[in-house]
Design a protein around this motif. Structure first.
Motif, PDB file in Angstrom:
ATOM      1  N   LYS A 190      -9.453  27.369 115.516  1.00 31.47           N
ATOM      2  CA  LYS A 190     -10.089  25.870 116.510  1.00 31.47           C
ATOM      3  C   LYS A 190     -10.644  26.986 117.485  1.00 31.47           C
ATOM      4  N   GLY A 191     -12.076  26.378 118.079  1.00 29.94           N
ATOM      5  CA  GLY A 191     -12.885  26.584 119.239  1.00 29.94           C
ATOM      6  C   GLY A 191     -12.714  26.407 119.951  1.00 29.94           C
ATOM      7  N   ARG A 192     -12.935  26.468 122.032  1.00 30.26           N
ATOM      8  CA  ARG A 192     -12.428  25.873 123.055  1.00 30.26           C
ATOM      9  C   ARG A 192     -12.574  24.565 123.149  1.00 30.26           C
ATOM     10  N   HIS A 193     -14.138  23.926 122.412  1.00 28.44           N
ATOM     11  CA  HIS A 193     -14.610  22.882 122.619  1.00 28.44           C
ATOM     12  C   HIS A 193     -14.290  21.956 120.890  1.00 28.44           C
ATOM     13  N   TYR A 194     -13.939  21.784 120.431  1.00 27.97           N
ATOM     14  CA  TYR A 194     -13.181  21.652 119.280  1.00 27.97           C
ATOM     15  C   TYR A 194     -13.408  20.034 119.177  1.00 27.97           C
ATOM     16  N   GLU A 195     -12.122  19.522 120.374  1.00 27.58           N
ATOM     17  CA  GLU A 195     -11.733  18.372 120.395  1.00 27.58           C
ATOM     18  C   GLU A 195     -12.866  17.492 120.771  1.00 27.58           C
ATOM     19  N   LEU A 196     -14.119  18.158 121.198  1.00 30.85           N
ATOM     20  CA  LEU A 196     -15.158  17.501 121.690  1.00 30.85           C
ATOM     21  C   LEU A 196     -15.818  16.938 120.512  1.00 30.85           C
ATOM     22  N   PHE A 197     -15.827  17.161 119.051  1.00 25.18           N
ATOM     23  CA  PHE A 197     -16.354  16.782 118.387  1.00 25.18           C
ATOM     24  C   PHE A 197     -16.694  15.886 118.092  1.00 25.18           C
ATOM     25  N   ASP A 198     -17.134  14.327 117.054  1.00 24.04           N
ATOM     26  CA  ASP A 198     -16.583  13.799 116.227  1.00 24.04           C
ATOM     27  C   ASP A 198     -16.138  14.027 114.907  1.00 24.04           C
ATOM     28  N   GLU A 199     -15.174  12.858 114.946  1.00 26.00           N
ATOM     29  CA  GLU A 199     -14.029  13.421 113.566  1.00 26.00           C
ATOM     30  C   GLU A 199     -15.095  13.926 112.225  1.00 26.00           C
ATOM     31  N   GLU A 200     -15.896  13.280 111.637  1.00 27.30           N
ATOM     32  CA  GLU A 200     -16.669  14.151 110.059  1.00 27.30           C
ATOM     33  C   GLU A 200     -17.011  15.254 110.938  1.00 27.30           C
ATOM     34  N   SER A 201     -17.416  15.988 112.022  1.00 32.28           N
ATOM     35  CA  SER A 201     -18.197  16.718 112.317  1.00 32.28           C
ATOM     36  C   SER A 201     -16.534  17.920 112.910  1.00 32.28           C
ATOM     37  N   ARG A 202     -15.794  17.312 113.130  1.00 31.64           N
ATOM     38  CA  ARG A 202     -14.027  18.548 112.911  1.00 31.64           C
ATOM     39  C   ARG A 202     -14.092  18.689 111.750  1.00 31.64           C
ATOM     40  N   LYS A 203     -14.041  17.278 110.819  1.00 30.96           N
ATOM     41  CA  LYS A 203     -13.456  17.605 109.439  1.00 30.96           C
ATOM     42  C   LYS A 203     -14.644  18.888 108.376  1.00 30.96           C
ATOM     43  N   SER A 204     -16.330  17.975 108.527  1.00 30.79           N
ATOM     44  CA  SER A 204     -16.469  19.029 108.158  1.00 30.79           C
ATOM     45  C   SER A 204     -16.808  20.542 108.207  1.00 30.79           C
ATOM     46  N   ALA A 205     -16.730  20.782 109.536  1.00 24.16           N
ATOM     47  CA  ALA A 205     -15.922  21.963 109.298  1.00 24.16           C
ATOM     48  C   ALA A 205     -15.459  23.119 109.047  1.00 24.16           C
ATOM     49  N   PHE A 206     -14.404  22.384 108.740  1.00 24.47           N
ATOM     50  CA  PHE A 206     -13.488  23.193 107.413  1.00 24.47           C
ATOM     51  C   PHE A 206     -13.827  22.384 105.960  1.00 24.47           C
ATOM     52  N   THR A 207     -14.635  21.954 105.637  1.00 19.96           N
ATOM     53  CA  THR A 207     -14.461  21.248 104.641  1.00 19.96           C
ATOM     54  C   THR A 207     -16.177  22.110 103.711  1.00 19.96           C
ATOM     55  N   ASP A 208     -17.802  21.398 104.841  1.00 17.98           N
ATOM     56  CA  ASP A 208     -18.833  21.914 104.168  1.00 17.98           C
ATOM     57  C   ASP A 208     -18.766  22.995 103.904  1.00 17.98           C
ATOM     58  N   PHE A 209     -19.977  23.588 102.593  1.00 19.31           N
ATOM     59  CA  PHE A 209     -19.787  25.088 102.806  1.00 19.31           C
ATOM     60  C   PHE A 209     -20.952  24.355 104.196  1.00 19.31           C
ATOM     61  N   PHE A 210     -21.826  25.991 104.389  1.00 21.62           N
ATOM     62  CA  PHE A 210     -23.242  26.606 104.690  1.00 21.62           C
ATOM     63  C   PHE A 210     -24.052  27.552 104.687  1.00 21.62           C
ATOM     64  N   THR A 211     -25.046  27.153 104.823  1.00 21.46           N
ATOM     65  CA  THR A 211     -25.690  28.663 104.275  1.00 21.46           C
ATOM     66  C   THR A 211     -26.663  29.589 105.415  1.00 21.46           C
ATOM     67  N   VAL A 212     -26.504  30.727 105.100  1.00 15.41           N
ATOM     68  CA  VAL A 212     -26.680  31.564 105.735  1.00 15.41           C
ATOM     69  C   VAL A 212     -28.482  31.494 106.280  1.00 15.41           C
ATOM     70  N   SER A 213     -29.270  31.051 106.973  1.00 16.83           N
ATOM     71  CA  SER A 213     -30.358  30.867 107.486  1.00 16.83           C
ATOM     72  C   SER A 213     -31.343  32.064 107.672  1.00 16.83           C
TER      73      SER A 213
END
Lengths: 326, 232
Positions: A190-213
């Protein structure tokens, strides 16, 4: 001497980076995949910080003007010597006059070429890495192009004495390669500002797939997916960032900061990639996907220390192999 | 003073000295940075001081996060060991307007001033360097008059020549190397802010006071760095 016949997409001289000058705004630069860079050097008997070529996606064509040992580590960009496919993650004896070329990228996108003695370019601020943006360091501060002639330090005489033997002997040993993948699971703290993100984002950060643009380079990879958002808008004061910091600008698409990152940044940092997994990230190409898995700081440091022990062991076994050749 | 500590990955720790930018916080940042560089703890790799924080990079094979944090806490008990460093004043000569400062007119019009008035205000400000970052030797400068503030350009320029002086919002700055950017460009200095060939590659450092001085185009072309060095 190395004669550059084709420069390739982006071939630069790199070492482990320029440290001690970030306080002056000077970025570290250095190998994107430090693990492959280190192993390539160790395989040819160099110090692990010696300068190598970082080859990107479309490789260069290079002629060796005298006998030397080389090693290719990192992504598999189908290396060939005089047209014959060669192995990577092992030392190779290369005769003067022969030519190294590359083919289609089969895994990863960056390959490190180490030569015995190391590539000889002037040291600038304690490093031989290329600082592309400032056009300094490395080979004339830029990527290689056709017609360049790059100096190589002499191969130690003792090592060169085993050249013919190495050339004739069947050397099928290799050091183990990392498990490069086009869809890796990357460990992230978790980063220094992890807790500033909303609940959904905190969750998606560790569940979603991200694509390299496609908007990704040595400075950073822009990831698509997730649409991460802060709980409420926040004006942050710029502060230091690090190799593997994941910051999120207003559009919600995270950016992974890599070797050519700026020294400071003002975007919220949702996470930080464990250093042991950085090579897996640096080898991703546009279109590849990744997912993050949470790791604690203690665990990330334990994994790092374990890796360092493993590298020390590899160093010893490589030395033993060299002694067999002598 | 109360400091807080948090990890920035597995190779660095951030010391947060304050929540807002103030002169007191900046002084603390400088003092602690000097203390760390003087003490050179065995695990120290390097530091990045910023507005309100200092990032301390360390070698995890030498010391774990917990060890580094504990040792930093102890070290920060004795900041008085470092004498407050002298404040330097650095003069930056600037040739305003013309081809060097294509946006000087815009900044003037935007604020209902003449270009001459913009130059007068820009050269009479009392500036200080908050931190170096963003680009090599790039100073984040505080103290510009809001009378000459101007928004960033809608579409950034692809190439801004090195040594260009610009305004973005309430900030003024000097580009040390050629960079793309959206700043309004008002002039150019003949002196280099980034000197990779020198031991300290940045002309400026956090805490410096800056004076912008207007020079003519012929003075700009006649300028030699040695003259500047001799002056300071």
């Amino acid at each position: 001497m190395l004669q550059i016949i084709k420069g390739g997409l982006q071939t630069t001289v790199q070492d482990l980076g320029r440290y001690g000058y970030q306080k002056f705004g000077v970025i570290t630069s250095g190998a994107m995949d430090p693990y492959a860079h280190r192993l390539a050097n160790l395989l040819v008997g160099n110090d692990e910080n010696a300068a190598t070529f970082e080859v990107t996606l479309v490789g260069p064509t290079i002629q060796f003007e005298r006998d030397m040992f080389i090693a290719l580590c990192g992504g598999n960009l189908s290396p060939k010597i005089d047209g014959h496919a060669v192995d990577f993650w092992r030392p190779l004896a290369v005769k003067g006059g022969s030519t190294l070329s590359f083919g289609a990228p089969k895994a990863g996108c960056r390959c490190y070429l180490a030569v015995s003695g190391g590539i000889s370019v002037p040291e600038l601020m304690n490093s031989r890495s290329t600082y592309l943006r400032a056009e300094i360091g490395g080979f004339q501060g830029r990527s290689l192009k056709a017609g360049d002639r790059v100096e190589v330090n002499p191969t130690p005489a003792k090592q060169l004495a085993s050249f013919d033997k190495a050339l004739s002997k069947d050397t099928d040993w290799q050091v183990p390669a990392p498990r490069y993948s086009t869809a890796p699971v990357i460990r992230m703290m978790k980063g220094r500002h992890y807790e500033l993100f909303d609940e959904e984002s905190r969750k998606s950060a560790f569940t979603d797939f991200f694509t390299v643009s496609s908007n990704s380079d040595r400075m950073g990879y822009r990831l698509e997916g997730g649409a991460l958002a802060l709980e409420e808008p926040a004006e942050l004061i710029s502060e230091a960032v690090a190799f593997g910091s994941i910051q999120v600008p207003a559009d919600g698409n995270p950016i992974v900061l890599l070797a050519d990152r700026q020294t400071t940044g003002g975007y919220p940092k949702i996470g930080q990639i464990a250093s042991v997994d950085l090579p897996l990230v640096s080898q991703l190409k546009p279109g590849d996907r990744l997912r993050f898995q949470e790791v604690t700081l203690q665990e990330a440091q334990r994994l790092w220390i374990e890796q360092e022990h493993r590298i020390q062991q590899l160093k010893i076994s490589i030395q033993l192999k060299w002694e067999e050749w002598e | 003073m109360d400091y807080s500590f948090s990890p920035l990955g597995d190779h660095s720790i951030i010391i947060e000295i304050g929540q807002e930018i103030s002169e007191e916080v900046q002084n603390q940042v400088r003092t602690i940075s000097q203390l760390l560089e003087k003490k050179q703890p065995r695990w120290l790799l390097e530091i990045i001081p910023a507005f309100t924080t200092i990032a301390v990079f360390y070698t995890p094979t030498v010391a774990s996060y917990a060890t580094v944090e504990a040792e930093l806490k102890e070290l920060l008990q004795q900041p008085e060991e470092v004498a407050a460093s002298e404040t330097r004043t650095v003069e930056i000569p600037v040739c305003y307007g013309g081809e060097f400062g294509p946006d000087l007119e815009f900044v003037a019009e935007h604020n209902g001033l003449t270009p001459e008035e913009v130059i007068d205000i820009h050269t009479s400000g009392s500036y200080s360097v908050h931190m170096i970052g963003f680009a090599p030797g790039f100073p984040f400068i505080g103290g510009m008059s809001e009378k000459i503030a101007a928004p960033r350009r809608d579409s950034p320029r692809l190439r801004i020549p090195e040594r260009t002086v610009g305004i973005a919002g309430k900030q003024t700055g000097v580009y040390p190397i050629e960079t793309p950017g959206g700043w309004q460009l008002i002039g150019r200095t003949p002196i280099r802010l980034f000197r990779p060939d020198q031991e300290v590659p940045s002309l400026l450092r956090a805490g410096d006071k800056i004076i912008f001085k207007k020079i003519t185009e012929s003075e700009y072309y006649a300028w030699k760095e040695e003259d500047h060095a001799a002056n300071h």
